[in-house]
Design an enzyme around this catalytic site. Structure first.
Site, PDB file in Angstrom:
ATOM      1  N   ASP A  72      -6.190   9.572 -28.720  1.00  0.00           N
ATOM      2  CA  ASP A  72      -5.278  10.151 -29.728  1.00  0.00           C
ATOM      3  C   ASP A  72      -5.924  10.304 -31.097  1.00  0.00           C
ATOM      4  OD1 ASP A  72      -3.030  10.613 -28.162  1.00  0.00           O
ATOM      5  OD2 ASP A  72      -2.142   8.657 -28.568  1.00  0.00           O
ATOM      6  N   GLU A 106       6.322  17.116 -21.483  1.00  0.00           N
ATOM      7  CA  GLU A 106       4.952  16.909 -21.968  1.00  0.00           C
ATOM      8  C   GLU A 106       4.102  16.356 -20.830  1.00  0.00           C
ATOM      9  OE1 GLU A 106       4.701  14.931 -25.797  1.00  0.00           O
ATOM     10  OE2 GLU A 106       2.797  14.031 -25.200  1.00  0.00           O
ATOM     11  N   HIS A 146      -4.155  14.753 -23.302  1.00  0.00           N
ATOM     12  CA  HIS A 146      -3.566  14.696 -21.960  1.00  0.00           C
ATOM     13  C   HIS A 146      -4.257  15.702 -21.046  1.00  0.00           C
ATOM     14  CE1 HIS A 146       0.502  13.028 -23.654  1.00  0.00           C
ATOM     15  NE2 HIS A 146      -0.541  12.291 -23.979  1.00  0.00           N
ATOM     16  N   ASP A 166      11.327   4.340 -32.438  1.00  0.00           N
ATOM     17  CA  ASP A 166      10.421   4.285 -33.602  1.00  0.00           C
ATOM     18  C   ASP A 166      11.211   4.057 -34.874  1.00  0.00           C
ATOM     19  OD1 ASP A 166       8.552   5.395 -31.847  1.00  0.00           O
ATOM     20  OD2 ASP A 166       8.810   7.428 -32.655  1.00  0.00           O
ATOM     21  N   ASP A 208      -6.669   7.618 -23.564  1.00  0.00           N
ATOM     22  CA  ASP A 208      -5.975   8.471 -24.521  1.00  0.00           C
ATOM     23  C   ASP A 208      -6.235   7.952 -25.938  1.00  0.00           C
ATOM     24  OD1 ASP A 208      -4.239  10.417 -25.358  1.00  0.00           O
ATOM     25  OD2 ASP A 208      -2.415   9.336 -24.788  1.00  0.00           O
ATOM     26  N   GLU A 218      -0.519  18.546 -24.856  1.00  0.00           N
ATOM     27  CA  GLU A 218      -1.292  17.650 -25.741  1.00  0.00           C
ATOM     28  C   GLU A 218      -2.755  17.650 -25.302  1.00  0.00           C
ATOM     29  OE1 GLU A 218       0.564  13.993 -26.829  1.00  0.00           O
ATOM     30  OE2 GLU A 218      -1.325  12.894 -26.847  1.00  0.00           O
ATOM     31  N   HIS A 243      10.628   9.085 -31.723  1.00  0.00           N
ATOM     32  CA  HIS A 243      11.334   8.482 -30.578  1.00  0.00           C
ATOM     33  C   HIS A 243      12.477   7.658 -31.164  1.00  0.00           C
ATOM     34  CE1 HIS A 243       7.100   8.629 -29.146  1.00  0.00           C
ATOM     35  NE2 HIS A 243       7.586   8.781 -27.930  1.00  0.00           N
TER      36      HIS A 243
HETATM   37  C1  XUL Z   1       2.011   9.514 -25.143  1.00  0.00           C
HETATM   38  C2  XUL Z   1       2.602  10.636 -25.870  1.00  0.00           C
HETATM   39  C3  XUL Z   1       3.988  10.438 -26.360  1.00  0.00           C
HETATM   40  C4  XUL Z   1       4.824  11.682 -26.365  1.00  0.00           C
HETATM   41  C5  XUL Z   1       6.263  11.463 -26.735  1.00  0.00           C
HETATM   42  O1  XUL Z   1       0.725   9.744 -24.676  1.00  0.00           O
HETATM   43  O2  XUL Z   1       1.961  11.642 -26.086  1.00  0.00           O
HETATM   44  O3  XUL Z   1       3.944   9.881 -27.624  1.00  0.00           O
HETATM   45  O4  XUL Z   1       4.302  12.635 -27.221  1.00  0.00           O
HETATM   46  O5  XUL Z   1       6.874  10.469 -25.995  1.00  0.00           O
HETATM   47 CO    CO Z   2       2.367  13.381 -27.174  1.00  0.00          CO
END
Ligand code: XUL
Ligand code: CO
Length: 438
Positions: free
Chosen positions: A309, A232, A271, A104, A307, A268, A101
């Site tokens: 991750d 996304e 998600h 970042d 989430d 994702e 991003h």
């Molecule tokens: C948030 C997510 C983000 C996107 C990019 O859940 O997945 O990091 O991948 O903005």
């Molecule tokens: Co993502």
């Protein structure tokens, strides 16, 4: 090679028998599977935000991560230092791609002009490192969710100035992605949605989102950026309801706003599960619409409803993902981006290597297993038999559009009863899948 990871050598493939935790057991970049090397097929990417910026903060506690490169203030100089760390990580891991991003990689300044200048300075360093190492940019994106100005959303904000600021930010982020040779550009609308419908004009907000994407498409065309635009999907978090809820919702949105030829989906895993779907479901839907663009590779936790991750290590998951990707003929200009973070208890820099090695090995295994199943025609046979009634007779007529309701009534009146159903054989199929999971 001393640097920020002095105790970590270049990670090599040592095969399944090795006891070395800093080695690949299954990911062998050069090995050819289904006509391509694993490196070409899997196109792994490291996520700049989690890996270099994530400090392990949660709503109940401060950061836990030992990240020597984050010790200084958040300046452009420190951001350039961090670029060195990042490229040392990519090259030692052997990851061919990364994703970021705008926020970042470079700190925000006191004005948009200053913020853009900061970004330009750091991007110049990123370009130098890309040229020196051969590591490439899978996708860039803009953070339209961190700054408080986006509290009501960015493209869907009630505040037109927030829309304008987001537009300026995305314009710049697309230009930066283009200048770095980025192969895709991602939109994830973390705050594009609502927390209560009492104060929300949903139709107006979605119209604004459609307008925003068209402006992005127009700008990309104007500057000659030919990378793939990706949306996304995510149903919630941070916002209660997000407009890019899931694959089905995104496909409908893109078609409604005449954007479907310009966008594909970046799916994702966590998600998908937050939306109440499996990753395989989301992938199937995207593939059937011709819109599978890229994958954010991670996983959630069955017992936690947010989430998390986590890095993907479940071989059933990676096998299912690769079965669909193989059927799609690969991932195109997309890749497998580890949008995943180490647990806050795994706070040492070396844990970042363990995490990525595990994810890469899990996908390499998934690829090999799925390729073996494909070579044996396992699902081809099962599907062929299951849908055989559509290959001739009345089924073929219906598919060809040659049967009306009246024709079908006549057919059934004459026949009297439908042919008997065959078993779905789910348990047998699950047993076959287990035979391949080695
Ligand atoms: C948030 C997510 C983000 C996107 C990019 O859940 O997945 O990091 O991948 O903005
Ligand atoms: Co993502």
């Amino acid at each position: 090679m001393a640097g920020d990871f002095p105790d970590v050598p270049k990670i090599e493939y040592e095969g399944p028998k090795t006891k070395n935790p800093l080695a690949f057991r299954h990911y062998n970049a050069e090995e050819v599977v289904v006509g391509k090397t694993m490196e070409e097929y899997l196109r792994f990417a490291v996520a700049y935000w989690h890996t270099f910026r994530g400090m392990g903060v949660d709503p109940f506690g401060a950061g836990t991560m030992l990240r020597p490169w984050e010790a200084d203030e958040d300046s452009v100089d420190n951001a350039k230092r961090r670029v060195e760390v990042a490229f040392e990580f990519f090259t030692k891991l052997g990851a061919p791609y990364y994703c970021f991003h705008d926020r970042d990689v470079a700190p925000e300044g006191d004005s948009l002009r200053e913020t853009n200048a900061n970004l330009d300075a750091v991007v110049a360093a990123m370009r130098e490192h890309q040229d020196a190492t051969g590591v490439k940019l899978l996708w860039g994106t803009a953070s339209l969710f961190t700054n408080p100005r986006f509290m009501h959303g960015a493209a869907t904000s009630c505040n037109a100035d927030a829309f304008a600021y987001a537009a300026a930010q995305v314009k710049k982020a697309i230009e930066v992605t283009h200048s770095l040779g980025g192969e895709n550009y991602v939109f994830w609308g973390g705050r594009e949605g609502y927390t209560t419908l009492y104060n929300t004009d949903m139709k107006r907000e979605m119209d604004h989102l459609g307008r925003f994407f068209h402006l992005a498409v127009d700008h990309a065309r104007d500057i000659g950026f030919t990378g793939q635009f990706l949306i996304e999907p995510k149903p919630k978090e941070p916002t209660k309801h997000q407009y890019d809820f899931d694959a089905g919702n995104c496909i409908a949105f893109l078609k409604t706003y005449d954007l479907d030829k310009h966008f594909k989906l970046n799916l994702e895993t966590n998600h998908a599960t937050l939306a109440g779907h499996t990753m395989m479901h989301e992938l199937e839907l995207a593939v059937s619409a011709g819109m599978l663009g890229s994958i954010d590779a991670n996983r959630g936790d069955l017992l936690l409803g947010w989430d998390t991750d986590q890095f993907p290590t479940d071989i059933y998951l990676t096998t299912r993902v690769m079965l669909v990707v193989l059927r799609n003929g690969g991932i195109g200009s997309g890749g497998f981006n580890f949008d995943a973070k180490v647990r806050r208890e795994s706070f040492e820099p070396v844990d970042l290597f363990h995490a990525h090695i595990g994810g890469m090995d899990a996908f390499a295994r998934g690829l090999k297993i799925a390729a073996a199943m494909q070579a044996d025609g396992v699902f081809e046979g099962i599907l062929k038999e299951r849908y055989a009634s559509w290959d001739s007779g009345i089924g073929a007529k219906i598919e060809a559009g040659e049967a009306s309701f009246a024709d079908l009534e006549e057919y059934m009146l004459e026949k009297g009863e439908a042919d008997a159903n065959a078993s779905g054989r789910q348990e047998m199929i699950e047993n076959i899948v287990n035979d391949y999971i080695v």
